[in-house]
Design a protein around this motif. Structure first.
Motif, short mmCIF file in Angstrom:
data_model
loop_
_atom_site.label_atom_id
_atom_site.label_comp_id
_atom_site.label_asym_id
_atom_site.label_seq_id
_atom_site.Cartn_x
_atom_site.Cartn_y
_atom_site.Cartn_z
N ASP A 19 0.93 -1.42 0.20
CA ASP A 19 -0.16 -0.50 -0.12
C ASP A 19 0.97 1.25 0.50
N ALA A 20 2.47 1.03 0.98
CA ALA A 20 2.52 2.79 0.60
C ALA A 20 3.64 1.95 0.22
N ILE A 21 3.99 1.70 -1.31
CA ILE A 21 4.41 1.69 -2.60
C ILE A 21 3.40 2.06 -3.49
N VAL A 22 2.57 1.52 -4.01
CA VAL A 22 1.38 2.92 -3.94
C VAL A 22 1.37 3.81 -3.74
N ALA A 23 1.22 4.08 -2.51
CA ALA A 23 1.21 5.61 -3.15
C ALA A 23 1.23 6.16 -3.03
N ALA A 24 3.50 6.12 -2.90
CA ALA A 24 4.43 6.96 -3.49
C ALA A 24 4.44 6.91 -5.02
N ALA A 25 3.88 5.45 -5.27
CA ALA A 25 3.56 5.55 -6.84
C ALA A 25 2.73 6.65 -7.72
N THR A 26 2.00 6.04 -6.60
CA THR A 26 0.62 7.23 -7.39
C THR A 26 0.91 8.74 -7.41
N GLU A 27 2.06 9.07 -6.55
CA GLU A 27 2.53 10.58 -5.95
C GLU A 27 3.66 10.96 -7.26
N ILE A 28 4.33 9.96 -7.39
CA ILE A 28 5.19 10.20 -8.77
C ILE A 28 4.42 10.84 -9.91
N ALA A 41 13.40 5.77 -8.03
CA ALA A 41 12.81 7.22 -7.82
C ALA A 41 12.14 6.90 -6.93
N LEU A 42 11.21 5.86 -7.34
CA LEU A 42 10.53 5.56 -5.96
C LEU A 42 11.09 4.65 -4.83
N ALA A 43 12.19 3.98 -4.58
CA ALA A 43 13.60 3.78 -3.19
C ALA A 43 13.87 4.85 -2.61
N SER A 44 13.40 6.38 -4.58
CA SER A 44 14.42 7.23 -3.10
C SER A 44 13.08 7.88 -2.48
N ARG A 45 12.11 7.61 -2.84
CA ARG A 45 11.04 8.51 -2.06
C ARG A 45 10.18 8.03 -0.70
N LEU A 46 10.48 6.94 -0.94
CA LEU A 46 10.34 5.68 0.27
C LEU A 46 11.22 5.74 1.25
N ASP A 47 12.54 6.46 1.32
CA ASP A 47 13.94 6.03 1.44
C ASP A 47 14.36 4.48 2.27
N VAL A 57 6.49 -6.22 -5.71
CA VAL A 57 6.28 -6.12 -7.23
C VAL A 57 7.02 -6.24 -7.83
N ALA A 58 6.72 -7.15 -8.79
CA ALA A 58 8.39 -7.41 -9.82
C ALA A 58 8.33 -6.42 -10.41
N ASN A 59 7.55 -5.60 -11.12
CA ASN A 59 8.29 -4.82 -12.19
C ASN A 59 7.26 -3.55 -12.33
N LYS A 60 7.94 -2.81 -13.40
CA LYS A 60 6.62 -1.36 -13.33
C LYS A 60 5.84 -1.94 -13.67
N ASP A 61 5.03 -2.36 -14.68
CA ASP A 61 3.66 -2.94 -14.99
C ASP A 61 2.90 -3.59 -14.17
N GLU A 62 3.77 -4.69 -12.98
CA GLU A 62 2.98 -4.63 -12.09
C GLU A 62 2.19 -3.85 -11.00
N LEU A 63 3.43 -2.60 -10.88
CA LEU A 63 2.95 -1.63 -10.29
C LEU A 63 1.95 -0.60 -11.48
#
Length: 234
Positions: A19-28, A41-47, A57-63
């Motif tokens: 859920d946290a990953i999806v929320a950060a991805a949505t912000e980007i 970029a996602l790893a940087s945002r999530l520290d 998540v396995a890859n960008k398409d899945e994300l």
């Protein structure tokens, strides 16, 4: 780093969830679009480290699929509480319009095929309400998918127009953009483009969302004309 490697020590992992990953991805995605969404970029945002994200998540398409499905789930929440299928369909359409206006990338991902989880959810929501209207079984698929195509296409076009005006900076506002386009319509040759010229004032004054919902009403009227008054009609 291997996709299965643990993130470096000192990086935040204990609170990381899908859920946290999806929320950060949505912000980007909202801020910079699909091209900006990378695992770095996602790893940087999530520290955290990219490896920790790969556990979820396995890859960008899945994300992208997960972020789209999350947006769609929020869009459709509570729709089934509406007793009148016509009102439910207008509610679905209006919410999809608003969601795509806020998150243009949603329409892009949904357009990649009927197998996308978000697309399945929208089609199922529309289809159940179309069925409740009493549409004949042999016309259910065509009717539901026609409405789906209109809703997604209209919402995506509106978002694309808004994004284009925002990116070019050529006009200060949507109102000014419509005014400029209406002026061009009014100047067209009356013999070659009589209808378009006559509609210049309508273009200038129309509301995109109301126009979009008027199209939904036309489709519903067509359903009534073909199948007759049905369940839920007030």
């Amino acid at each position: 780093m291997s996709r299965w490697a643990m993130p470096p020590r000192g990086r935040r992992t204990e609170s990381l969830s899908k859920d946290a990953i999806v929320a950060a991805a949505t912000e980007i995605l909202d801020a910079d679009g699909e091209t900006a969404l990378t695992f770095r970029a996602l790893a940087s945002r999530l520290d955290t480290g990219a490896g920790a994200i790969y556990w979820h998540v396995a890859n960008k398409d899945e994300l992208l699929a997960a972020a789209t499905a999350d947006a769609v789930d929020r869009t459709l929440a509570g729709v089934d509480d509406t007793d009148d299928p016509r009102e439910a369909l207008r509610l679905i359409a209006g919410r999809v319009f608003d969601t795509v206006d806020e998150h243009p990338w949603v329409a892009t991902h949904l357009s990649r095929g009927l197998g996308q989880p978000g697309m399945v959810a929208v089609l199922d929501a529309i289809g159940r309400q179309v069925d409740a209207l009493g549409v004949a079984p042999d016309r259910l698929f065509d009717t539901a998918t026609a409405l789906l195509s209109y809703v997604l296409g209209g919402a995506a076009q509106n978002a694309a127009n808004a994004r284009r005006h925002a990116q070019t900076g050529e006009v200060p506002s949507r109102t000014a953009a419509l005014g400029q386009e209406a002026d061009r319509w009014a100047a067209f040759d009356d013999e070659r483009y009589p209808f378009v010229r006559a509609m210049a004032s309508s273009l200038r004054d129309h509301d995109d969302r109301e126009q979009f919902l008027a199209g939904v009403d036309l489709i519903l009227a067509g359903i009534d004309a073909q199948d007759g008054p049905a369940v839920g009609r007030g």
